[in-house]
Design a protein around this motif. Structure first.
Motif, PDB file in Angstrom:
ATOM      1  N   THR A 100      89.582 -75.881 -69.772  1.00  0.00           N
ATOM      2  CA  THR A 100      90.775 -75.169 -70.243  1.00  0.00           C
ATOM      3  C   THR A 100      91.096 -73.984 -69.342  1.00  0.00           C
ATOM      4  N   VAL A 101      90.074 -73.223 -68.978  1.00  0.00           N
ATOM      5  CA  VAL A 101      90.289 -72.031 -68.164  1.00  0.00           C
ATOM      6  C   VAL A 101      90.734 -72.404 -66.745  1.00  0.00           C
ATOM      7  N   LEU A 102      90.032 -73.317 -66.115  1.00  0.00           N
ATOM      8  CA  LEU A 102      90.362 -73.666 -64.731  1.00  0.00           C
ATOM      9  C   LEU A 102      91.723 -74.350 -64.630  1.00  0.00           C
ATOM     10  N   LEU A 103      92.000 -75.284 -65.537  1.00  0.00           N
ATOM     11  CA  LEU A 103      93.288 -75.970 -65.493  1.00  0.00           C
ATOM     12  C   LEU A 103      94.424 -75.011 -65.843  1.00  0.00           C
ATOM     13  N   GLY A 104      94.156 -74.075 -66.736  1.00  0.00           N
ATOM     14  CA  GLY A 104      95.168 -73.077 -67.057  1.00  0.00           C
ATOM     15  C   GLY A 104      95.452 -72.152 -65.895  1.00  0.00           C
ATOM     16  N   LEU A 105      94.435 -71.881 -65.081  1.00  0.00           N
ATOM     17  CA  LEU A 105      94.610 -70.992 -63.931  1.00  0.00           C
ATOM     18  C   LEU A 105      95.349 -71.651 -62.783  1.00  0.00           C
ATOM     19  N   PHE A 106      94.990 -72.880 -62.481  1.00  0.00           N
ATOM     20  CA  PHE A 106      95.475 -73.488 -61.244  1.00  0.00           C
ATOM     21  C   PHE A 106      96.545 -74.552 -61.456  1.00  0.00           C
ATOM     22  N   THR A 107      96.692 -75.033 -62.677  1.00  0.00           N
ATOM     23  CA  THR A 107      97.778 -75.966 -62.973  1.00  0.00           C
ATOM     24  C   THR A 107      97.997 -75.974 -64.470  1.00  0.00           C
ATOM     25  N   LYS A 108      99.239 -75.966 -64.894  1.00  0.00           N
ATOM     26  CA  LYS A 108      99.525 -75.949 -66.324  1.00  0.00           C
ATOM     27  C   LYS A 108     100.117 -77.273 -66.797  1.00  0.00           C
ATOM     28  N   ARG A 109     100.951 -77.875 -65.992  1.00  0.00           N
ATOM     29  CA  ARG A 109     101.624 -79.102 -66.407  1.00  0.00           C
ATOM     30  C   ARG A 109     100.690 -80.294 -66.391  1.00  0.00           C
ATOM     31  N   ALA A 110      99.635 -80.254 -65.552  1.00  0.00           N
ATOM     32  CA  ALA A 110      98.760 -81.416 -65.424  1.00  0.00           C
ATOM     33  C   ALA A 110      97.867 -81.620 -66.633  1.00  0.00           C
ATOM     34  N   ALA A 111      97.638 -80.570 -67.423  1.00  0.00           N
ATOM     35  CA  ALA A 111      96.711 -80.651 -68.555  1.00  0.00           C
ATOM     36  C   ALA A 111      97.483 -80.644 -69.864  1.00  0.00           C
ATOM     37  N   ASP A 112      97.150 -81.577 -70.736  1.00  0.00           N
ATOM     38  CA  ASP A 112      97.754 -81.638 -72.063  1.00  0.00           C
ATOM     39  C   ASP A 112      96.885 -80.856 -73.037  1.00  0.00           C
ATOM     40  N   ARG A 113      97.496 -80.006 -73.844  1.00  0.00           N
ATOM     41  CA  ARG A 113      96.719 -79.147 -74.726  1.00  0.00           C
ATOM     42  C   ARG A 113      95.953 -79.929 -75.779  1.00  0.00           C
ATOM     43  N   ARG A 114      96.497 -81.086 -76.199  1.00  0.00           N
ATOM     44  CA  ARG A 114      95.771 -81.926 -77.166  1.00  0.00           C
ATOM     45  C   ARG A 114      94.545 -82.553 -76.523  1.00  0.00           C
ATOM     46  N   ALA A 115      94.679 -82.936 -75.259  1.00  0.00           N
ATOM     47  CA  ALA A 115      93.525 -83.493 -74.546  1.00  0.00           C
ATOM     48  C   ALA A 115      92.462 -82.423 -74.335  1.00  0.00           C
ATOM     49  N   LEU A 116      92.898 -81.198 -74.019  1.00  0.00           N
ATOM     50  CA  LEU A 116      91.951 -80.090 -73.848  1.00  0.00           C
ATOM     51  C   LEU A 116      91.193 -79.819 -75.140  1.00  0.00           C
ATOM     52  N   MET A 117      91.911 -79.831 -76.252  1.00  0.00           N
ATOM     53  CA  MET A 117      91.279 -79.597 -77.551  1.00  0.00           C
ATOM     54  C   MET A 117      90.293 -80.705 -77.882  1.00  0.00           C
ATOM     55  N   THR A 118      90.691 -81.947 -77.656  1.00  0.00           N
ATOM     56  CA  THR A 118      89.814 -83.084 -77.933  1.00  0.00           C
ATOM     57  C   THR A 118      88.567 -83.041 -77.054  1.00  0.00           C
ATOM     58  N   GLY A 119      88.765 -82.756 -75.769  1.00  0.00           N
ATOM     59  CA  GLY A 119      87.619 -82.670 -74.864  1.00  0.00           C
ATOM     60  C   GLY A 119      86.667 -81.563 -75.247  1.00  0.00           C
ATOM     61  N   LEU A 120      87.214 -80.394 -75.608  1.00  0.00           N
ATOM     62  CA  LEU A 120      86.382 -79.263 -76.018  1.00  0.00           C
ATOM     63  C   LEU A 120      85.544 -79.601 -77.241  1.00  0.00           C
ATOM     64  N   LEU A 121      86.177 -80.140 -78.275  1.00  0.00           N
ATOM     65  CA  LEU A 121      85.449 -80.464 -79.508  1.00  0.00           C
ATOM     66  C   LEU A 121      84.434 -81.582 -79.286  1.00  0.00           C
ATOM     67  N   THR A 122      84.806 -82.567 -78.465  1.00  0.00           N
ATOM     68  CA  THR A 122      83.874 -83.669 -78.186  1.00  0.00           C
ATOM     69  C   THR A 122      82.666 -83.176 -77.401  1.00  0.00           C
ATOM     70  N   GLY A 123      82.914 -82.324 -76.407  1.00  0.00           N
ATOM     71  CA  GLY A 123      81.806 -81.773 -75.622  1.00  0.00           C
ATOM     72  C   GLY A 123      80.857 -80.956 -76.482  1.00  0.00           C
ATOM     73  N   ILE A 124      81.417 -80.135 -77.379  1.00  0.00           N
ATOM     74  CA  ILE A 124      80.576 -79.330 -78.265  1.00  0.00           C
ATOM     75  C   ILE A 124      79.790 -80.219 -79.225  1.00  0.00           C
ATOM     76  N   ALA A 125      80.477 -81.227 -79.798  1.00  0.00           N
ATOM     77  CA  ALA A 125      79.808 -82.122 -80.755  1.00  0.00           C
ATOM     78  C   ALA A 125      78.695 -82.913 -80.078  1.00  0.00           C
TER      79      ALA A 125
END
Length: 528
Positions: free
Chosen positions: A424-449
């Motif tokens: 989330t941090v790196l994609l937010g810094l260097f590109t915004k359109r390439a990352a979907d916020r729903r995908a970021l949320m899903t990836g974050l929760l999946t990684g934590i789980a």
């Protein structure tokens, strides 16, 4: 350990000195209203290269670092040196992305990393997930600083394992907590910044004196390494509290260094120290100069080898007491007091920054963001101050009710969780359109789980879960650091989800533009 009045007197005098400094710091370099969060929590964002250097050094090299890294070498040998390449990774990564992040923070008034995520992705669920992850990762880290302080007090014979009386055991830590809470509430980030000057100077003096004086007493480094290797050979092959593979698998060594390095500047307290700097140029200079602390860390790690060679038998079999006992065994009482004061300050400085960072997350990204009415800057700052005290009280309760192994295990989990915020941090810094916020949320929760589930599956020697932070993920047969395998899974989900979202939301006009034949432009002006 027995009570040493000379060592205690020196220790107490130095602690009283930094306590006075903590309260005086409220007027040090003040540039604006003390009731503004920028002033209280970030020192007015005016810290230059030197102040930022000692503040980040005080934050990075905490009491638990000074105790735990040598304890790792004392218990497991050379594996404990993983902290050295870890530092190389974190400074290299920090040099790449922190200057840009600080520039955005100054321009847009970010106080926390969640502010940045909010601004970039405009997603309340994602921002809340980042906030909660930061809080959960900070709490056990703060508790470990109090564990380090408890070890120092126990080594002085005035608390911790040094006494069986619960009141006498806990009273010194309660008093230290009260002092820490009071000057943090009063002075904010300026208190640890000012104290860090004394802390860093004492740590350098103690460590340099130790690596010169102790080898002279033990017959030189050749004798030290020879005696240490023999002492390690006599230890059980599986040290208590560690996975059997930790001592032998290079994959664990490399991924632990890599994952820990990538995670550090994602912690709220690290970002707080960075955002307090004057600007991108200051941060870039610090990322170039902070490796000097890595040299110091390598020397600190050698103290664990010296403790092995000196035949130190830690109090209650706890290797965390190895370095304090080595110092008290090798040096005169007055210098032991100086050394213990340096370690105690190494707990107080990062503990104050961690509490401030947690307060900022709650006041800015929960209280202010979800409040139904306008929140004044004074109210926001007051909430941050109150939460900073409550967080320290929670960490203290954690230390009193659970043993140190539980604190370590929760901190390992915190490291796994906080690393999942990296995409989330790196994609937010260097590109915004390439990352979907729903995908970021899903990836974050999946990684934590996944990381929590994988860590739960690692059994401790006593039979309980959360016995370590390494496991063999996916199709691999060799164990690696769970945070890294979780990050790989997280990143794959973010990549696939963002590509899928982009395909599904593509407009018919975009599709026609991509499939339409290219129109050849004329090579020159039209002929009339």
């Amino acid at each position: 350990m027995s009570f040493d009045p000379v060592a205690f007197s020196v220790f107490l005098a130095l602690l009283l000195l930094v306590t006075v400094m903590g309260f005086v710091a409220s007027r040090w370099r003040r540039t604006g209203d003390a009731d503004h969060l920028d002033e209280w929590a970030l020192g007015g964002r005016t810290f230059g290269p030197l102040i930022t250097w000692v503040l980040l050094g005080g934050d990075l090299y905490s009491a638990y670092t000074l105790i735990a890294i040598p304890a790792a070498l004392f218990s497991m040998g050379a594996f404990g040196f993983y902290a050295i390449p870890n530092a190389v990774v974190l400074y290299s990564l920090g040099f790449l992305f922190l200057p840009k992040l600080v520039s955005l923070a100054h321009k847009n008034g970010y106080v926390t990393l969640t502010d940045f995520v909010n601004d970039r992705f405009r997603s309340t669920p994602l921002s809340l997930a980042i906030t909660i992850t930061g809080l959960l990762a900070t709490m056990p880290y703060l508790a470990l600083q109090l564990v380090g302080l408890e070890v120092v007090l126990g080594s002085l014979g005035i608390g911790g394992s040094a006494t069986d009386n619960w009141f006498l055991r806990d009273l010194p830590l309660l008093l230290a907590f009260g002092i820490l809470a009071a000057y943090t509430y009063s002075s904010g980030l300026r208190a640890p910044a000012l104290i860090a000057f004394v802390k860093d100077a004492l740590v350098y003096v103690v460590v340099i004196a130790a690596v010169i004086y102790i080898p002279i007493k033990l017959g030189g480094f050749h004798s030290i390494f020879d005696a240490a290797s023999k002492a390690l050979a006599d230890k059980p092959s599986t040290p208590a509290g560690h996975d059997p593979a930790v001592a032998v698998d290079p994959g664990i060594y490399m991924t632990l260094a890599l994952g820990s390095g990538m995670a550090f500047f994602l912690y709220p307290h690290a970002i707080t120290g960075v955002f307090a700097s004057r600007g991108a140029k200051t941060v870039r200079r610090n990322m170039s100069l902070l490796p000097l602390y890595t040299v110091l860390l390598g020397l600190v790690a050698l103290l664990g080898v010296m403790a092995l060679a000196a035949g130190v038998t830690p109090l209650d079999g706890n290797p965390q007491y190895a370095v304090p006992q080595l110092l008290s065994q090798m040096f005169p009482s007055w210098f032991t007091g100086v050394a213990f004061a340096a370690i105690a300050m190494s707990a107080l400085v990062p503990a104050a920054i961690m509490a401030i960072a947690a307060g900022n997350l709650v006041s800015r990204n929960i209280y202010r963001q979800f409040s139904r009415r306008a929140v004044s800057t004074e109210a926001e700052t007051l909430v941050s101050k109150i939460v900073s005290v409550l967080v320290k009280a929670g960490a203290l309760a954690f230390v009193f009710t659970l043993d140190a192994k539980a604190a370590v295990n929760f901190q390992l989990l915190g490291g796994i969780w906080i690393l999942q915020t990296l995409p989330t941090v790196l994609l937010g810094l260097f590109t915004k359109r390439a990352a979907d916020r729903r995908a970021l949320m899903t990836g974050l929760l999946t990684g934590i789980a996944y990381g929590t589930w994988a860590a739960y599956g690692v059994k401790s020697p006593g039979g309980g879960p959360f016995g370590g932070s390494t496991a063999a993920p996916f199709f691999l047969t060799s164990p690696i650091y769970i945070a890294v395998s979780s990050l790989v899974l997280n990143s794959l989900i973010v990549l696939a989800g963002s590509l899928l979202a982009r395909l599904l939301t593509r407009t018919p006009q975009e599709s026609r533009r991509e499939t339409a034949p290219a129109v050849r432009e004329p090579l020159g002006p039209p002929v009339s």
